[in-house]
Design a protein around this motif. Sequence first.
Motif, PDB file in Angstrom:
ATOM      1  N   GLU A 177       7.204  16.804  -6.566  1.00 45.49           N
ATOM      2  CA  GLU A 177       6.985  15.354  -7.148  1.00 45.49           C
ATOM      3  C   GLU A 177       6.354  15.465  -8.599  1.00 45.49           C
ATOM      4  N   GLY A 178       5.792  16.638  -8.830  1.00 44.08           N
ATOM      5  CA  GLY A 178       5.194  16.801 -10.077  1.00 44.08           C
ATOM      6  C   GLY A 178       4.001  16.189 -10.532  1.00 44.08           C
ATOM      7  N   THR A 179       3.161  16.135  -9.314  1.00 50.95           N
ATOM      8  CA  THR A 179       1.837  15.339  -9.419  1.00 50.95           C
ATOM      9  C   THR A 179       1.156  15.868  -8.082  1.00 50.95           C
ATOM     10  N   THR A 180      -0.156  15.666  -7.856  1.00 51.06           N
ATOM     11  CA  THR A 180      -0.929  16.069  -6.893  1.00 51.06           C
ATOM     12  C   THR A 180      -1.079  14.999  -5.894  1.00 51.06           C
ATOM     13  N   PRO A 181      -1.295  15.171  -4.700  1.00 51.09           N
ATOM     14  CA  PRO A 181      -1.347  14.102  -3.649  1.00 51.09           C
ATOM     15  C   PRO A 181      -2.506  13.149  -3.961  1.00 51.09           C
ATOM     16  N   SER A 182      -3.536  13.625  -4.374  1.00 52.06           N
ATOM     17  CA  SER A 182      -4.707  12.714  -4.860  1.00 52.06           C
ATOM     18  C   SER A 182      -4.307  11.837  -5.814  1.00 52.06           C
ATOM     19  N   LYS A 183      -3.534  12.127  -6.752  1.00 52.66           N
ATOM     20  CA  LYS A 183      -3.114  11.241  -7.762  1.00 52.66           C
ATOM     21  C   LYS A 183      -1.924  10.359  -7.482  1.00 52.66           C
ATOM     22  N   PHE A 184      -1.181  10.845  -6.344  1.00 48.03           N
ATOM     23  CA  PHE A 184      -0.250   9.952  -5.710  1.00 48.03           C
ATOM     24  C   PHE A 184      -0.867   8.942  -5.008  1.00 48.03           C
ATOM     25  N   ILE A 185      -1.928   9.127  -4.282  1.00 43.90           N
ATOM     26  CA  ILE A 185      -2.731   7.978  -3.605  1.00 43.90           C
ATOM     27  C   ILE A 185      -3.153   7.074  -4.480  1.00 43.90           C
ATOM     28  N   ARG A 186      -3.502   7.677  -5.271  1.00 47.53           N
ATOM     29  CA  ARG A 186      -4.403   6.516  -6.237  1.00 47.53           C
ATOM     30  C   ARG A 186      -3.366   5.614  -6.969  1.00 47.53           C
ATOM     31  N   ASP A 187      -2.178   6.342  -7.401  1.00 39.68           N
ATOM     32  CA  ASP A 187      -1.279   5.220  -8.054  1.00 39.68           C
ATOM     33  C   ASP A 187      -0.903   4.486  -7.187  1.00 39.68           C
ATOM     34  N   TYR A 188      -0.601   4.953  -5.891  1.00 40.88           N
ATOM     35  CA  TYR A 188       0.145   3.977  -4.863  1.00 40.88           C
ATOM     36  C   TYR A 188      -0.597   2.858  -4.539  1.00 40.88           C
ATOM     37  N   ARG A 189      -1.945   3.296  -4.455  1.00 41.49           N
ATOM     38  CA  ARG A 189      -3.215   2.003  -4.086  1.00 41.49           C
ATOM     39  C   ARG A 189      -2.946   1.092  -5.401  1.00 41.49           C
ATOM     40  N   MET A 190      -3.052   1.652  -6.406  1.00 44.06           N
ATOM     41  CA  MET A 190      -3.027   0.571  -7.556  1.00 44.06           C
ATOM     42  C   MET A 190      -1.869  -0.028  -7.673  1.00 44.06           C
ATOM     43  N   ASN A 191      -0.530   0.381  -7.500  1.00 44.36           N
ATOM     44  CA  ASN A 191       0.439  -0.557  -7.537  1.00 44.36           C
ATOM     45  C   ASN A 191       0.199  -1.764  -6.433  1.00 44.36           C
ATOM     46  N   ILE A 192      -0.115  -1.416  -5.317  1.00 39.64           N
ATOM     47  CA  ILE A 192      -0.468  -2.185  -4.007  1.00 39.64           C
ATOM     48  C   ILE A 192      -1.382  -3.070  -4.691  1.00 39.64           C
ATOM     49  N   ALA A 193      -2.761  -2.919  -5.357  1.00 38.46           N
ATOM     50  CA  ALA A 193      -3.548  -3.950  -5.941  1.00 38.46           C
ATOM     51  C   ALA A 193      -3.020  -4.901  -7.069  1.00 38.46           C
ATOM     52  N   LYS A 194      -2.040  -4.124  -7.839  1.00 35.58           N
ATOM     53  CA  LYS A 194      -1.375  -5.152  -8.707  1.00 35.58           C
ATOM     54  C   LYS A 194      -0.629  -6.258  -8.045  1.00 35.58           C
ATOM     55  N   GLN A 195       0.206  -5.995  -7.037  1.00 40.42           N
ATOM     56  CA  GLN A 195       0.619  -7.032  -6.162  1.00 40.42           C
ATOM     57  C   GLN A 195      -0.257  -8.025  -5.720  1.00 40.42           C
ATOM     58  N   LEU A 196      -1.499  -7.477  -5.241  1.00 41.46           N
ATOM     59  CA  LEU A 196      -2.322  -8.183  -4.429  1.00 41.46           C
ATOM     60  C   LEU A 196      -3.073  -9.188  -5.682  1.00 41.46           C
ATOM     61  N   LEU A 197      -3.387  -8.667  -6.735  1.00 44.71           N
ATOM     62  CA  LEU A 197      -4.033  -9.401  -7.982  1.00 44.71           C
ATOM     63  C   LEU A 197      -3.138 -10.551  -8.568  1.00 44.71           C
ATOM     64  N   GLN A 198      -1.861 -10.682  -7.906  1.00 46.73           N
ATOM     65  CA  GLN A 198      -1.307 -11.574  -8.482  1.00 46.73           C
ATOM     66  C   GLN A 198      -1.168 -12.944  -7.397  1.00 46.73           C
ATOM     67  N   VAL A 199      -1.828 -12.758  -6.417  1.00 46.34           N
ATOM     68  CA  VAL A 199      -2.208 -14.003  -5.581  1.00 46.34           C
ATOM     69  C   VAL A 199      -3.704 -14.272  -6.015  1.00 46.34           C
ATOM     70  N   PRO A 200      -3.829 -15.603  -6.713  1.00 46.91           N
ATOM     71  CA  PRO A 200      -5.198 -15.983  -7.106  1.00 46.91           C
ATOM     72  C   PRO A 200      -6.226 -16.364  -6.142  1.00 46.91           C
ATOM     73  N   GLU A 201      -5.576 -16.320  -4.735  1.00 47.14           N
ATOM     74  CA  GLU A 201      -6.900 -16.667  -3.688  1.00 47.14           C
ATOM     75  C   GLU A 201      -7.444 -15.183  -3.504  1.00 47.14           C
ATOM     76  N   ASN A 202      -7.019 -14.079  -3.644  1.00 46.73           N
ATOM     77  CA  ASN A 202      -7.645 -12.713  -3.480  1.00 46.73           C
ATOM     78  C   ASN A 202      -8.424 -12.457  -4.425  1.00 46.73           C
ATOM     79  N   SER A 203      -9.551 -12.260  -4.017  1.00 46.50           N
ATOM     80  CA  SER A 203     -10.642 -11.820  -4.908  1.00 46.50           C
ATOM     81  C   SER A 203     -10.634 -10.341  -5.429  1.00 46.50           C
ATOM     82  N   ILE A 204     -11.395  -9.811  -6.370  1.00 47.06           N
ATOM     83  CA  ILE A 204     -11.241  -8.448  -6.802  1.00 47.06           C
ATOM     84  C   ILE A 204     -11.876  -7.701  -5.718  1.00 47.06           C
ATOM     85  N   ASN A 205     -12.952  -8.224  -5.020  1.00 43.89           N
ATOM     86  CA  ASN A 205     -13.595  -7.346  -4.007  1.00 43.89           C
ATOM     87  C   ASN A 205     -12.594  -7.162  -2.884  1.00 43.89           C
ATOM     88  N   SER A 206     -12.056  -8.428  -2.278  1.00 44.42           N
ATOM     89  CA  SER A 206     -11.169  -8.184  -1.395  1.00 44.42           C
ATOM     90  C   SER A 206     -10.091  -7.204  -1.518  1.00 44.42           C
TER      91      SER A 206
END
Length: 249
Positions: A188-217
């Motif tokens: 993959e040209g990256t570490t598992p740890s960085k893949f985990i972080r990037d995958y989570r952040m892309n999920i977070a982006k999708q969730l943040l597009q929903v106004p009802e979702n607080s940053i904490n949630s």
Amino acid sequence: MSEYYINVIVVEDEKRIAKNIAKHIEQSNPHFKVTNIFSNGSDAWDYICTQPIQVVITDISMPVMDGIKLVKRIHESKKIIQCIILTGYADFSYAQSALRYGVTDYLLKPINSQELCQTLKKIEVTLLAASDNMLTTTSENNYKPEEIVALVKEYIQNHYADEITLNTLSKNLGFSSSYLTKVFNKVEGTTPSKFIRDYRMNIAKQLLQVPENSINSVSAAIGYSDPFHFSKSFKQTFGISPTEYRNSL
């Protein structure tokens, strides 16, 4: 490595379907041996209590004891048994609820041969890792680097909301941390740890597009117990904070 077998039971109240599943299991992976078939969870549990079973493949709706109660009992007994739930579309949400009992996977009926094969291979890796017979050469010789990376990605995609570390991946997939890092980085040209972080952040982006979702949630939904740590990781990944990203939409 010497020859080995993984003992499986199928729990399904429709005999024709049960026999077909058993046939598919042994054709998909010769290391898996179906030792018995049961039509209800109660009879299956009695058998499990007296026999060395490593895998249980069970339907949900059955008489006497259903599949959810069976996997719950297995989970509470602390037995090292991999459980797979069989489900139709109508029971899919019900099957997902069984994940809290440590269910390894769930398969939709009718069974897809490729999905069954992938699930069995994942279970084989897990069980070998837990046994004294697990050798580094087994990992290197029996699985291509691409297959190992696919197992890592699948685990991350199924558990991104949980705590995942390199040690977690190593323990659950049966490969040493250094070997996993080496193989993943090569493919993959990256570490598992960085893949985990990037995958989570892309999920977070999708969730943040929903106004009802607080940053904490959103933080909690992707496995971050500390919202500050989440915000810091988000900014490191995208160059802006979660709040700034939401305001830019």
